[in-house]
Design a protein around this motif. Structure first.
Motif, PDB file in Angstrom:
ATOM      1  N   ASP A 188       0.644 -42.583  -1.794  1.00 42.98           N
ATOM      2  CA  ASP A 188       0.718 -42.730  -3.252  1.00 42.98           C
ATOM      3  C   ASP A 188      -0.687 -42.735  -3.859  1.00 42.98           C
ATOM      4  O   ASP A 188      -0.935 -42.098  -4.897  1.00 42.98           O
ATOM      5  CB  ASP A 188       1.439 -44.032  -3.623  1.00 42.98           C
ATOM      6  N   LYS A 189      -1.593 -43.458  -3.196  1.00 42.81           N
ATOM      7  CA  LYS A 189      -2.967 -43.538  -3.693  1.00 42.81           C
ATOM      8  C   LYS A 189      -3.631 -42.163  -3.659  1.00 42.81           C
ATOM      9  O   LYS A 189      -4.342 -41.782  -4.605  1.00 42.81           O
ATOM     10  CB  LYS A 189      -3.765 -44.541  -2.857  1.00 42.81           C
ATOM     11  N   THR A 190      -3.398 -41.420  -2.599  1.00 38.74           N
ATOM     12  CA  THR A 190      -3.968 -40.074  -2.464  1.00 38.74           C
ATOM     13  C   THR A 190      -3.468 -39.156  -3.561  1.00 38.74           C
ATOM     14  O   THR A 190      -4.244 -38.414  -4.182  1.00 38.74           O
ATOM     15  CB  THR A 190      -3.613 -39.466  -1.084  1.00 38.74           C
ATOM     16  N   ILE A 191      -2.174 -39.194  -3.827  1.00 44.84           N
ATOM     17  CA  ILE A 191      -1.570 -38.336  -4.855  1.00 44.84           C
ATOM     18  C   ILE A 191      -2.140 -38.658  -6.229  1.00 44.84           C
ATOM     19  O   ILE A 191      -2.504 -37.756  -7.003  1.00 44.84           O
ATOM     20  CB  ILE A 191      -0.027 -38.494  -4.858  1.00 44.84           C
ATOM     21  N   ILE A 192      -2.226 -39.957  -6.558  1.00 53.92           N
ATOM     22  CA  ILE A 192      -2.737 -40.376  -7.869  1.00 53.92           C
ATOM     23  C   ILE A 192      -4.189 -39.947  -8.059  1.00 53.92           C
ATOM     24  O   ILE A 192      -4.557 -39.356  -9.082  1.00 53.92           O
ATOM     25  CB  ILE A 192      -2.615 -41.907  -8.036  1.00 53.92           C
ATOM     26  N   LEU A 193      -5.008 -40.242  -7.059  1.00 54.55           N
ATOM     27  CA  LEU A 193      -6.427 -39.910  -7.163  1.00 54.55           C
ATOM     28  C   LEU A 193      -6.652 -38.398  -7.172  1.00 54.55           C
ATOM     29  O   LEU A 193      -7.537 -37.904  -7.872  1.00 54.55           O
ATOM     30  CB  LEU A 193      -7.198 -40.553  -6.001  1.00 54.55           C
ATOM     31  N   ARG A 194      -5.839 -37.675  -6.414  1.00 56.67           N
ATOM     32  CA  ARG A 194      -5.969 -36.214  -6.385  1.00 56.67           C
ATOM     33  C   ARG A 194      -5.700 -35.634  -7.771  1.00 56.67           C
ATOM     34  O   ARG A 194      -6.423 -34.733  -8.224  1.00 56.67           O
ATOM     35  CB  ARG A 194      -5.006 -35.630  -5.358  1.00 56.67           C
ATOM     36  N   LYS A 195      -4.692 -36.156  -8.448  1.00 57.57           N
ATOM     37  CA  LYS A 195      -4.366 -35.669  -9.791  1.00 57.57           C
ATOM     38  C   LYS A 195      -5.504 -35.956 -10.770  1.00 57.57           C
ATOM     39  O   LYS A 195      -5.849 -35.108 -11.601  1.00 57.57           O
ATOM     40  CB  LYS A 195      -3.068 -36.318 -10.283  1.00 57.57           C
ATOM     41  N   ILE A 196      -6.082 -37.166 -10.650  1.00 62.31           N
ATOM     42  CA  ILE A 196      -7.192 -37.543 -11.537  1.00 62.31           C
ATOM     43  C   ILE A 196      -8.395 -36.627 -11.308  1.00 62.31           C
ATOM     44  O   ILE A 196      -9.012 -36.124 -12.254  1.00 62.31           O
ATOM     45  CB  ILE A 196      -7.599 -39.013 -11.299  1.00 62.31           C
ATOM     46  N   LEU A 197      -8.704 -36.392 -10.041  1.00 66.09           N
ATOM     47  CA  LEU A 197      -9.874 -35.577  -9.701  1.00 66.09           C
ATOM     48  C   LEU A 197      -9.663 -34.107 -10.046  1.00 66.09           C
ATOM     49  O   LEU A 197     -10.595 -33.437 -10.518  1.00 66.09           O
ATOM     50  CB  LEU A 197     -10.192 -35.723  -8.209  1.00 66.09           C
ATOM     51  N   GLU A 198      -8.452 -33.601  -9.840  1.00 66.52           N
ATOM     52  CA  GLU A 198      -8.166 -32.209 -10.174  1.00 66.52           C
ATOM     53  C   GLU A 198      -8.206 -31.999 -11.682  1.00 66.52           C
ATOM     54  O   GLU A 198      -8.703 -30.978 -12.162  1.00 66.52           O
ATOM     55  CB  GLU A 198      -6.798 -31.800  -9.618  1.00 66.52           C
ATOM     56  N   LYS A 199      -7.708 -32.988 -12.435  1.00 63.35           N
ATOM     57  CA  LYS A 199      -7.740 -32.893 -13.893  1.00 63.35           C
ATOM     58  C   LYS A 199      -9.181 -32.898 -14.402  1.00 63.35           C
ATOM     59  O   LYS A 199      -9.515 -32.219 -15.374  1.00 63.35           O
ATOM     60  CB  LYS A 199      -6.966 -34.066 -14.515  1.00 63.35           C
ATOM     61  N   GLY A 200     -10.034 -33.661 -13.714  1.00 59.52           N
ATOM     62  CA  GLY A 200     -11.437 -33.721 -14.103  1.00 59.52           C
ATOM     63  C   GLY A 200     -12.250 -32.564 -13.571  1.00 59.52           C
ATOM     64  O   GLY A 200     -13.447 -32.454 -13.854  1.00 59.52           O
ATOM     65  N   LYS A 201     -11.603 -31.681 -12.793  1.00 59.99           N
ATOM     66  CA  LYS A 201     -12.246 -30.498 -12.220  1.00 59.99           C
ATOM     67  C   LYS A 201     -13.491 -30.853 -11.397  1.00 59.99           C
ATOM     68  O   LYS A 201     -14.539 -30.214 -11.515  1.00 59.99           O
ATOM     69  CB  LYS A 201     -12.593 -29.497 -13.316  1.00 59.99           C
ATOM     70  N   PHE A 202     -13.343 -31.899 -10.589  1.00 54.15           N
ATOM     71  CA  PHE A 202     -14.444 -32.311  -9.724  1.00 54.15           C
ATOM     72  C   PHE A 202     -14.535 -31.392  -8.511  1.00 54.15           C
ATOM     73  O   PHE A 202     -13.554 -30.768  -8.108  1.00 54.15           O
ATOM     74  CB  PHE A 202     -14.246 -33.763  -9.281  1.00 54.15           C
ATOM     75  N   ASP A 203     -15.733 -31.338  -7.939  1.00 57.39           N
ATOM     76  CA  ASP A 203     -15.986 -30.466  -6.797  1.00 57.39           C
ATOM     77  C   ASP A 203     -15.037 -30.796  -5.646  1.00 57.39           C
ATOM     78  O   ASP A 203     -14.648 -31.953  -5.447  1.00 57.39           O
ATOM     79  CB  ASP A 203     -17.442 -30.630  -6.339  1.00 57.39           C
ATOM     80  N   LYS A 204     -14.693 -29.765  -4.880  1.00 60.57           N
ATOM     81  CA  LYS A 204     -13.752 -29.925  -3.766  1.00 60.57           C
ATOM     82  C   LYS A 204     -14.261 -30.933  -2.741  1.00 60.57           C
ATOM     83  O   LYS A 204     -13.475 -31.680  -2.153  1.00 60.57           O
ATOM     84  CB  LYS A 204     -13.526 -28.558  -3.097  1.00 60.57           C
ATOM     85  N   LEU A 205     -15.576 -30.971  -2.514  1.00 63.44           N
ATOM     86  CA  LEU A 205     -16.128 -31.928  -1.549  1.00 63.44           C
ATOM     87  C   LEU A 205     -15.879 -33.365  -1.996  1.00 63.44           C
ATOM     88  O   LEU A 205     -15.623 -34.242  -1.175  1.00 63.44           O
ATOM     89  CB  LEU A 205     -17.633 -31.694  -1.367  1.00 63.44           C
ATOM     90  N   ILE A 206     -15.957 -33.602  -3.298  1.00 62.15           N
ATOM     91  CA  ILE A 206     -15.690 -34.940  -3.838  1.00 62.15           C
ATOM     92  C   ILE A 206     -14.223 -35.300  -3.613  1.00 62.15           C
ATOM     93  O   ILE A 206     -13.900 -36.413  -3.180  1.00 62.15           O
ATOM     94  CB  ILE A 206     -16.031 -35.010  -5.343  1.00 62.15           C
ATOM     95  N   CYS A 207     -13.343 -34.342  -3.887  1.00 61.47           N
ATOM     96  CA  CYS A 207     -11.910 -34.575  -3.690  1.00 61.47           C
ATOM     97  C   CYS A 207     -11.602 -34.869  -2.225  1.00 61.47           C
ATOM     98  O   CYS A 207     -10.833 -35.790  -1.912  1.00 61.47           O
ATOM     99  CB  CYS A 207     -11.110 -33.354  -4.149  1.00 61.47           C
ATOM    100  N   ASN A 208     -12.221 -34.099  -1.333  1.00 69.62           N
ATOM    101  CA  ASN A 208     -11.996 -34.309   0.106  1.00 69.62           C
ATOM    102  C   ASN A 208     -12.534 -35.661   0.564  1.00 69.62           C
ATOM    103  O   ASN A 208     -11.945 -36.322   1.426  1.00 69.62           O
ATOM    104  CB  ASN A 208     -12.680 -33.192   0.907  1.00 69.62           C
ATOM    105  N   LEU A 209     -13.671 -36.060  -0.014  1.00 68.96           N
ATOM    106  CA  LEU A 209     -14.254 -37.358   0.328  1.00 68.96           C
ATOM    107  C   LEU A 209     -13.302 -38.487  -0.050  1.00 68.96           C
ATOM    108  O   LEU A 209     -13.087 -39.420   0.735  1.00 68.96           O
ATOM    109  CB  LEU A 209     -15.597 -37.552  -0.387  1.00 68.96           C
ATOM    110  N   PHE A 210     -12.709 -38.403  -1.227  1.00 67.31           N
ATOM    111  CA  PHE A 210     -11.758 -39.425  -1.660  1.00 67.31           C
ATOM    112  C   PHE A 210     -10.582 -39.511  -0.708  1.00 67.31           C
ATOM    113  O   PHE A 210     -10.138 -40.608  -0.348  1.00 67.31           O
ATOM    114  CB  PHE A 210     -11.268 -39.117  -3.087  1.00 67.31           C
ATOM    115  N   GLU A 211     -10.069 -38.358  -0.283  1.00 61.34           N
ATOM    116  CA  GLU A 211      -8.934 -38.350   0.635  1.00 61.34           C
ATOM    117  C   GLU A 211      -9.305 -38.999   1.973  1.00 61.34           C
ATOM    118  O   GLU A 211      -8.510 -39.726   2.562  1.00 61.34           O
ATOM    119  CB  GLU A 211      -8.440 -36.916   0.853  1.00 61.34           C
ATOM    120  N   LEU A 212     -10.521 -38.720   2.429  1.00 64.70           N
ATOM    121  CA  LEU A 212     -10.971 -39.309   3.684  1.00 64.70           C
ATOM    122  C   LEU A 212     -11.130 -40.821   3.559  1.00 64.70           C
ATOM    123  O   LEU A 212     -10.775 -41.577   4.468  1.00 64.70           O
ATOM    124  CB  LEU A 212     -12.306 -38.679   4.107  1.00 64.70           C
ATOM    125  N   LEU A 213     -11.646 -41.279   2.421  1.00 65.74           N
ATOM    126  CA  LEU A 213     -11.821 -42.715   2.201  1.00 65.74           C
ATOM    127  C   LEU A 213     -10.475 -43.435   2.169  1.00 65.74           C
ATOM    128  O   LEU A 213     -10.344 -44.547   2.685  1.00 65.74           O
ATOM    129  CB  LEU A 213     -12.584 -42.963   0.895  1.00 65.74           C
TER     130      LEU A 213
END
Length: 210
Positions: free
Chosen positions: A84-109
Protein backbone atom coordinates in the motif's frame (compact mmCIF):
# COMPACT_ATOMS: atom_id res chain seq x y z
CA UNK A 1 13.28 -7.40 -9.43
CA UNK A 2 13.75 -3.70 -8.79
CA UNK A 3 15.85 -1.67 -11.27
CA UNK A 4 19.56 -0.91 -11.24
CA UNK A 5 19.55 1.59 -8.35
CA UNK A 6 18.36 -1.19 -6.05
CA UNK A 7 21.26 -3.46 -6.96
CA UNK A 8 23.62 -0.51 -6.57
CA UNK A 9 22.28 0.23 -3.10
CA UNK A 10 22.47 -3.41 -2.07
CA UNK A 11 26.12 -3.47 -3.16
CA UNK A 12 26.91 -0.50 -0.97
CA UNK A 13 25.00 -1.88 1.98
CA UNK A 14 26.66 -5.29 1.92
CA UNK A 15 30.19 -4.16 1.04
CA UNK A 16 32.78 -2.00 2.72
CA UNK A 17 35.96 -0.10 1.84
CA UNK A 18 37.09 -0.87 -1.71
CA UNK A 19 35.01 -4.05 -2.02
CA UNK A 20 32.38 -2.30 -4.16
CA UNK A 21 33.17 -2.84 -7.83
CA UNK A 22 31.73 -1.11 -10.87
CA UNK A 23 30.52 1.88 -8.87
CA UNK A 24 31.57 5.51 -9.13
CA UNK A 25 33.39 6.55 -5.99
CA UNK A 26 31.68 9.33 -4.11
CA UNK A 27 33.75 12.53 -3.64
CA UNK A 28 32.76 12.40 0.03
CA UNK A 29 32.55 9.38 2.30
CA UNK A 30 29.40 9.64 4.42
CA UNK A 31 29.09 7.13 7.30
CA UNK A 32 26.04 5.09 8.20
CA UNK A 33 23.21 3.44 6.28
CA UNK A 34 21.88 6.75 4.94
CA UNK A 35 25.36 7.58 3.67
CA UNK A 36 25.54 4.31 1.75
CA UNK A 37 22.17 4.88 0.09
CA UNK A 38 23.22 8.43 -0.82
CA UNK A 39 26.53 7.23 -2.24
CA UNK A 40 24.77 4.51 -4.24
CA UNK A 41 22.39 7.10 -5.68
CA UNK A 42 25.35 9.34 -6.52
CA UNK A 43 26.99 6.48 -8.42
CA UNK A 44 23.82 5.71 -10.39
CA UNK A 45 23.16 9.41 -11.07
CA UNK A 46 26.75 10.02 -12.17
CA UNK A 47 26.51 7.22 -14.72
CA UNK A 48 23.23 8.62 -16.07
CA UNK A 49 24.67 12.17 -15.99
CA UNK A 50 21.65 13.53 -14.13
CA UNK A 51 23.07 14.37 -10.68
CA UNK A 52 21.69 17.92 -10.82
CA UNK A 53 18.22 16.56 -11.61
CA UNK A 54 18.39 14.23 -8.60
CA UNK A 55 19.49 17.10 -6.37
CA UNK A 56 16.63 19.28 -7.62
CA UNK A 57 14.14 16.43 -7.11
CA UNK A 58 15.24 16.05 -3.49
CA UNK A 59 14.77 19.78 -2.94
CA UNK A 60 11.24 19.53 -4.34
CA UNK A 61 10.50 16.48 -2.19
CA UNK A 62 11.62 18.42 0.88
CA UNK A 63 9.24 21.24 -0.03
CA UNK A 64 6.45 18.77 -0.76
CA UNK A 65 6.81 17.11 2.64
CA UNK A 66 6.73 20.52 4.32
CA UNK A 67 3.60 21.58 2.42
CA UNK A 68 1.79 18.23 2.68
CA UNK A 69 2.35 16.78 6.20
CA UNK A 70 0.35 13.66 5.26
CA UNK A 71 3.30 12.47 3.16
CA UNK A 72 5.49 12.37 6.26
CA UNK A 73 2.78 10.45 8.08
CA UNK A 74 2.69 7.85 5.29
CA UNK A 75 6.48 7.59 5.34
CA UNK A 76 6.76 7.17 9.10
CA UNK A 77 3.59 5.14 9.81
CA UNK A 78 4.68 1.51 10.22
CA UNK A 79 1.08 0.29 10.25
CA UNK A 80 0.88 0.79 6.46
CA UNK A 81 1.47 -2.38 4.49
CA UNK A 82 4.51 -2.27 2.21
CA UNK A 83 2.45 -2.77 -0.94
CA UNK A 84 0.00 0.00 0.00
CA UNK A 85 2.83 2.37 0.90
CA UNK A 86 4.61 1.64 -2.38
CA UNK A 87 1.48 2.29 -4.44
CA UNK A 88 0.72 5.59 -2.66
CA UNK A 89 4.25 6.91 -2.91
CA UNK A 90 4.59 5.78 -6.53
CA UNK A 91 1.49 7.78 -7.47
CA UNK A 92 2.82 10.87 -5.66
CA UNK A 93 6.22 10.61 -7.33
CA UNK A 94 4.81 9.89 -10.80
CA UNK A 95 2.44 12.86 -10.50
CA UNK A 96 5.40 15.04 -9.55
CA UNK A 97 7.34 13.67 -12.54
CA UNK A 98 10.36 12.83 -10.41
CA UNK A 99 13.35 11.06 -11.89
CA UNK A 100 13.09 7.27 -12.22
CA UNK A 101 16.10 6.78 -9.92
CA UNK A 102 14.27 8.68 -7.16
CA UNK A 103 11.17 6.53 -7.66
CA UNK A 104 13.25 3.34 -7.55
CA UNK A 105 15.03 4.54 -4.41
CA UNK A 106 11.69 5.04 -2.64
CA UNK A 107 10.59 1.53 -3.60
CA UNK A 108 13.83 0.09 -2.26
CA UNK A 109 13.49 2.01 1.01
CA UNK A 110 9.97 0.63 1.45
CA UNK A 111 11.16 -2.90 0.66
CA UNK A 112 14.00 -2.65 3.21
CA UNK A 113 11.95 -0.82 5.89
CA UNK A 114 14.31 2.16 5.60
CA UNK A 115 11.92 5.00 4.74
CA UNK A 116 12.70 6.53 8.13
CA UNK A 117 16.20 7.20 6.72
CA UNK A 118 14.86 9.32 3.86
CA UNK A 119 15.58 12.78 5.29
CA UNK A 120 19.04 11.69 6.39
CA UNK A 121 19.69 10.27 2.91
CA UNK A 122 18.68 13.57 1.31
CA UNK A 123 21.01 15.51 3.62
CA UNK A 124 23.84 13.08 2.88
CA UNK A 125 23.26 13.40 -0.85
CA UNK A 126 23.33 17.19 -0.54
CA UNK A 127 26.71 16.97 1.20
CA UNK A 128 28.04 14.67 -1.50
CA UNK A 129 26.87 17.04 -4.24
CA UNK A 130 28.54 19.94 -2.45
CA UNK A 131 31.80 17.96 -2.46
CA UNK A 132 31.17 17.07 -6.13
CA UNK A 133 31.17 20.79 -6.94
CA UNK A 134 34.31 21.20 -4.79
CA UNK A 135 32.49 23.53 -2.45
CA UNK A 136 34.15 24.21 0.90
CA UNK A 137 31.65 25.21 3.58
CA UNK A 138 32.78 27.87 6.02
CA UNK A 139 30.79 29.29 8.92
CA UNK A 140 31.92 32.52 10.55
CA UNK A 141 30.29 33.53 13.82
CA UNK A 142 30.49 37.14 15.02
CA UNK A 143 28.84 39.13 17.81
CA UNK A 144 27.44 41.66 15.33
CA UNK A 145 27.04 41.75 11.52
CA UNK A 146 30.19 42.30 9.48
CA UNK A 147 30.26 45.32 7.21
CA UNK A 148 30.88 44.69 3.51
CA UNK A 149 34.52 45.80 3.69
CA UNK A 150 35.36 43.42 6.55
CA UNK A 151 33.38 40.58 4.97
CA UNK A 152 35.24 41.01 1.67
CA UNK A 153 38.62 41.04 3.43
CA UNK A 154 37.71 37.95 5.46
CA UNK A 155 36.54 36.12 2.34
CA UNK A 156 39.79 36.91 0.53
CA UNK A 157 41.85 35.57 3.46
CA UNK A 158 39.74 32.41 3.74
CA UNK A 159 40.13 31.71 0.02
CA UNK A 160 43.89 31.51 0.52
CA UNK A 161 43.30 28.22 2.36
CA UNK A 162 41.53 26.62 -0.60
CA UNK A 163 43.06 24.13 -3.00
CA UNK A 164 42.97 24.66 -6.75
CA UNK A 165 39.42 24.40 -8.12
CA UNK A 166 37.71 24.65 -4.73
CA UNK A 167 34.91 27.16 -4.11
CA UNK A 168 34.27 28.91 -0.81
CA UNK A 169 30.68 28.87 0.48
CA UNK A 170 30.59 31.38 3.31
CA UNK A 171 27.83 31.46 5.92
CA UNK A 172 27.77 34.14 8.58
CA UNK A 173 26.11 33.65 11.96
CA UNK A 174 25.38 36.30 14.59
CA UNK A 175 25.79 35.28 18.24
CA UNK A 176 26.07 38.09 20.78
CA UNK A 177 27.23 35.59 23.43
CA UNK A 178 30.76 35.58 21.98
CA UNK A 179 30.94 39.33 22.89
CA UNK A 180 33.40 40.16 20.11
CA UNK A 181 36.00 38.67 17.79
CA UNK A 182 34.96 35.71 15.65
CA UNK A 183 34.80 31.92 15.35
CA UNK A 184 35.74 30.31 12.04
CA UNK A 185 34.63 26.76 11.19
CA UNK A 186 35.95 25.47 7.88
CA UNK A 187 35.75 21.83 6.82
CA UNK A 188 36.89 19.92 9.93
CA UNK A 189 38.83 22.85 11.41
CA UNK A 190 37.69 25.34 14.05
CA UNK A 191 39.43 28.57 15.04
CA UNK A 192 37.98 30.37 18.06
CA UNK A 193 39.13 33.97 18.30
CA UNK A 194 36.13 35.21 20.28
CA UNK A 195 36.44 37.57 23.24
CA UNK A 196 34.25 35.25 25.32
CA UNK A 197 36.72 32.39 24.91
CA UNK A 198 39.66 34.69 25.62
CA UNK A 199 38.00 35.83 28.87
CA UNK A 200 37.51 32.18 29.90
CA UNK A 201 41.16 31.42 29.19
CA UNK A 202 42.30 34.41 31.27
CA UNK A 203 39.95 33.42 34.10
CA UNK A 204 41.32 29.87 34.08
CA UNK A 205 44.89 31.20 34.15
CA UNK A 206 44.08 33.42 37.13
CA UNK A 207 42.61 30.45 39.03
CA UNK A 208 45.89 28.56 38.69
CA UNK A 209 47.72 31.52 40.27
CA UNK A 210 45.46 31.71 43.31
Amino acid sequence: MLPRICNTCRSYITASGNEVKGLIKSPLSVPGISGRYAQALYSAGYKKKNLEILEKDFEEINLLMAEVPQIKIIINDKSFKKDDKTIILRKILEKGKFDKLICNLFELLVENNRLSELESIMKSFSRIMSAHRKEVMCTVTTASPLNEKDKKKLTENLKKNLKSGEKLILQTVINSDIIGGLIVEMSDKRLDMSIATRIKEIANSLRTLI
